[in-house]
Design a protein around this motif. Structure first.
Motif, PDB file in Angstrom:
ATOM      1  N   PHE A   5      46.055  -5.807 -18.320  1.00 15.16           N
ATOM      2  CA  PHE A   5      45.589  -6.721 -17.272  1.00 15.16           C
ATOM      3  C   PHE A   5      46.660  -6.925 -16.185  1.00 15.16           C
ATOM      4  CE2 PHE A   5      42.845  -8.078 -20.799  1.00 15.16           C
ATOM      5  CZ  PHE A   5      41.617  -8.143 -20.157  1.00 15.16           C
ATOM      6  N   GLY A   6      47.847  -6.463 -16.437  1.00 10.17           N
ATOM      7  CA  GLY A   6      48.950  -6.723 -15.525  1.00 10.17           C
ATOM      8  C   GLY A   6      49.121  -5.713 -14.408  1.00 10.17           C
ATOM      9  N   ASP A   7      48.021  -5.240 -13.867  1.00  6.78           N
ATOM     10  CA  ASP A   7      48.097  -4.279 -12.769  1.00  6.78           C
ATOM     11  C   ASP A   7      46.903  -4.487 -11.853  1.00  6.78           C
ATOM     12  OD1 ASP A   7      49.102  -1.553 -11.628  1.00  6.78           O
ATOM     13  OD2 ASP A   7      46.963  -1.265 -12.002  1.00  6.78           O
ATOM     14  N   THR A   8      47.144  -4.596 -10.562  1.00  8.28           N
ATOM     15  CA  THR A   8      46.053  -4.919  -9.630  1.00  8.28           C
ATOM     16  C   THR A   8      44.966  -3.844  -9.592  1.00  8.28           C
ATOM     17  OG1 THR A   8      47.365  -4.007  -7.828  1.00  8.28           O
ATOM     18  CG2 THR A   8      47.427  -6.392  -8.097  1.00  8.28           C
ATOM     19  N   THR A   9      45.345  -2.607  -9.722  1.00  8.17           N
ATOM     20  CA  THR A   9      44.329  -1.543  -9.708  1.00  8.17           C
ATOM     21  C   THR A   9      43.358  -1.709 -10.865  1.00  8.17           C
ATOM     22  OG1 THR A   9      45.783   0.051  -8.634  1.00  8.17           O
ATOM     23  CG2 THR A   9      43.939   0.937  -9.874  1.00  8.17           C
ATOM     24  N   ARG A  10      43.903  -1.960 -12.061  1.00  4.27           N
ATOM     25  CA  ARG A  10      43.020  -2.111 -13.226  1.00  4.27           C
ATOM     26  C   ARG A  10      42.162  -3.362 -13.101  1.00  4.27           C
ATOM     27  NH1 ARG A  10      47.627   0.331 -15.993  1.00  4.27           N
ATOM     28  NH2 ARG A  10      48.535  -1.713 -16.365  1.00  4.27           N
ATOM     29  N   ILE A  11      42.738  -4.445 -12.584  1.00  6.17           N
ATOM     30  CA  ILE A  11      41.942  -5.663 -12.400  1.00  6.17           C
ATOM     31  C   ILE A  11      40.833  -5.405 -11.384  1.00  6.17           C
ATOM     32  CG2 ILE A  11      41.977  -8.028 -11.524  1.00  6.17           C
ATOM     33  CD1 ILE A  11      44.549  -8.518 -12.837  1.00  6.17           C
ATOM     34  N   ARG A  12      41.153  -4.688 -10.335  1.00  5.65           N
ATOM     35  CA  ARG A  12      40.153  -4.335  -9.334  1.00  5.65           C
ATOM     36  C   ARG A  12      39.011  -3.545  -9.969  1.00  5.65           C
ATOM     37  NH1 ARG A  12      43.203  -4.740  -4.117  1.00  5.65           N
ATOM     38  NH2 ARG A  12      45.031  -3.785  -5.056  1.00  5.65           N
ATOM     39  N   ILE A  13      39.375  -2.578 -10.785  1.00  2.00           N
ATOM     40  CA  ILE A  13      38.352  -1.771 -11.465  1.00  2.00           C
ATOM     41  C   ILE A  13      37.453  -2.674 -12.313  1.00  2.00           C
ATOM     42  CG2 ILE A  13      37.955  -0.030 -13.246  1.00  2.00           C
ATOM     43  CD1 ILE A  13      40.493   1.404 -12.278  1.00  2.00           C
ATOM     44  N   LEU A  14      38.068  -3.598 -13.031  1.00  2.00           N
ATOM     45  CA  LEU A  14      37.272  -4.498 -13.873  1.00  2.00           C
ATOM     46  C   LEU A  14      36.337  -5.352 -13.025  1.00  2.00           C
ATOM     47  CD1 LEU A  14      39.994  -5.557 -16.484  1.00  2.00           C
ATOM     48  CD2 LEU A  14      38.080  -3.969 -16.826  1.00  2.00           C
ATOM     49  N   TYR A  15      36.811  -5.817 -11.882  1.00  2.00           N
ATOM     50  CA  TYR A  15      35.947  -6.606 -10.992  1.00  2.00           C
ATOM     51  C   TYR A  15      34.778  -5.773 -10.477  1.00  2.00           C
ATOM     52  CZ  TYR A  15      38.121 -11.187 -10.632  1.00  2.00           C
ATOM     53  OH  TYR A  15      38.556 -12.462 -10.906  1.00  2.00           O
ATOM     54  N   VAL A  16      35.021  -4.505 -10.219  1.00  2.00           N
ATOM     55  CA  VAL A  16      33.923  -3.615  -9.807  1.00  2.00           C
ATOM     56  C   VAL A  16      32.892  -3.532 -10.924  1.00  2.00           C
ATOM     57  CG1 VAL A  16      33.288  -1.244  -9.290  1.00  2.00           C
ATOM     58  CG2 VAL A  16      35.307  -2.231  -8.215  1.00  2.00           C
ATOM     59  N   LEU A  17      33.382  -3.371 -12.155  1.00  2.00           N
ATOM     60  CA  LEU A  17      32.466  -3.210 -13.295  1.00  2.00           C
ATOM     61  C   LEU A  17      31.794  -4.521 -13.681  1.00  2.00           C
ATOM     62  CD1 LEU A  17      34.481  -0.672 -15.484  1.00  2.00           C
ATOM     63  CD2 LEU A  17      32.675  -0.234 -13.807  1.00  2.00           C
ATOM     64  N   PHE A  18      32.312  -5.643 -13.184  1.00  2.00           N
ATOM     65  CA  PHE A  18      31.609  -6.918 -13.380  1.00  2.00           C
ATOM     66  C   PHE A  18      30.232  -6.851 -12.737  1.00  2.00           C
ATOM     67  CE2 PHE A  18      35.497  -9.972 -13.719  1.00  2.00           C
ATOM     68  CZ  PHE A  18      35.739  -9.483 -14.976  1.00  2.00           C
ATOM     69  N   GLU A  19      30.130  -6.091 -11.649  1.00  2.00           N
ATOM     70  CA  GLU A  19      28.880  -6.059 -10.877  1.00  2.00           C
ATOM     71  C   GLU A  19      27.898  -5.017 -11.385  1.00  2.00           C
ATOM     72  OE1 GLU A  19      28.099  -8.336  -8.603  1.00  2.00           O
ATOM     73  OE2 GLU A  19      30.007  -9.262  -9.123  1.00  2.00           O
ATOM     74  N   ALA A  20      28.414  -3.853 -11.784  1.00  2.00           N
ATOM     75  CA  ALA A  20      27.514  -2.794 -12.237  1.00  2.00           C
ATOM     76  C   ALA A  20      28.270  -1.673 -12.934  1.00  2.00           C
ATOM     77  CB  ALA A  20      26.740  -2.226 -11.056  1.00  2.00           C
ATOM     78  N   GLU A  21      27.555  -0.982 -13.816  1.00  2.00           N
ATOM     79  CA  GLU A  21      28.050   0.258 -14.391  1.00  2.00           C
ATOM     80  C   GLU A  21      28.256   1.218 -13.221  1.00  2.00           C
ATOM     81  OE1 GLU A  21      25.032   2.697 -16.191  1.00  2.00           O
ATOM     82  OE2 GLU A  21      26.309   3.039 -17.940  1.00  2.00           O
ATOM     83  N   MET A  22      29.327   2.021 -13.291  1.00  2.00           N
ATOM     84  CA  MET A  22      29.602   2.879 -12.146  1.00  2.00           C
ATOM     85  C   MET A  22      30.383   4.116 -12.557  1.00  2.00           C
ATOM     86  SD  MET A  22      30.551   1.139  -8.531  1.00  2.00           S
ATOM     87  CE  MET A  22      29.599  -0.323  -8.934  1.00  2.00           C
ATOM     88  N   CYS A  23      30.195   5.207 -11.794  1.00  2.00           N
ATOM     89  CA  CYS A  23      30.917   6.433 -12.109  1.00  2.00           C
ATOM     90  C   CYS A  23      32.271   6.439 -11.400  1.00  2.00           C
ATOM     91  CB  CYS A  23      30.100   7.666 -11.743  1.00  2.00           C
ATOM     92  SG  CYS A  23      29.768   7.805  -9.991  1.00  2.00           S
ATOM     93  N   VAL A  24      33.140   7.349 -11.842  1.00  2.00           N
ATOM     94  CA  VAL A  24      34.513   7.385 -11.373  1.00  2.00           C
ATOM     95  C   VAL A  24      34.618   7.533  -9.858  1.00  2.00           C
ATOM     96  CG1 VAL A  24      36.736   8.542 -11.631  1.00  2.00           C
ATOM     97  CG2 VAL A  24      35.176   8.414 -13.566  1.00  2.00           C
TER      98      VAL A  24
END
Lengths: 118, 118
Positions: A41-60
DNA sequence: CAATTATTTGAACATCCGTTCATGTGATAT
DNA sequence: ATATCACATGAACGGATGTTCAAATAATTG
């Protein structure tokens, strides 16, 4: 050899307190796993990815495009998230769709947000 | 230039989804602060210190002795914990006593434990 | 005051981490 | 099969991070 722990709370030596602290301490393996989890959780990129996946399943490639980063960078980080069992994936043709593994992710991030906003 | 986001969920282009994702995304500063907070939890020494403070307020030398580490190493990590507002301190004579700042600490660590133990 | 104890601080060192780049793999389509 | 698209992977680079060591500060004691 064994020094005493001196808390003002008790006023006298408390080997008992030291024993209680050590008995409540998780074992080495759990401490390691716990730290590893929070590192994820200690990286902004990974947190950003998680926030994206909060909204919908998504491909790379969609995640990469939304976050304006290379597919490679996103793929590397998705691997980290997957190893921590924070995301799952499934293949559909050429694309691989990622989604949140469970609701602990939202809870942990939510608690973190609460803390920094108080 | 602007590529379309292609989710199987909708079946057709969804610029709307992309906009929703970006609108739900915390701003740069919060993302940074959030990642910084979790980084603090991402180290076994700091987690160990927090577990010690779960039991009682304690001075630097006692924490160092319980965890079998140098005072300097503990002091450096306490500074990180303090900057993240996870611990407070107060001086009493020569000693400086540290304690948990609030209950978010327990909650966040508890949620982390739940995740790794499932 | 000097000596001692508790803690902090800064520099140095080794290690770890995230991105980039190049390459490899897997699936689809022609 | 060849080409293309989507993704994964490994090496390499620069930057961040945790501990150690030595030195500084701060409060007590003789």
């Amino acid at each position: 050899m064994t020094e005493t722990v001196t808390t003002p709370e008790t006023g006298f030596d408390s080997q008992a307190l030291r024993n209680r602290v050590l008995s409540e301490m998780p074992d080495e393996e759990r401490l390691y796993d716990l730290a590893e989890l929070f590192k994820v959780f200690g990286d902004t990129t990974r947190i950003r990815i998680l926030y994206v996946l909060f909204e919908a399943e998504m491909c790379v490639c969609d995640i990469a495009e939304i976050l304006n980063m290379t597919q490679s960078a996103i793929s590397h980080q998705l691997r980290v998230l997957k190893q921590a069992r924070l995301v799952r994936n499934r293949r559909d043709g050429k694309q691989i769709y990622y989604s949140l593994a469970d609701d602990h992710v939202r809870t942990i991030i939510g608690q973190g947000m609460d803390h920094i906003e108080e």
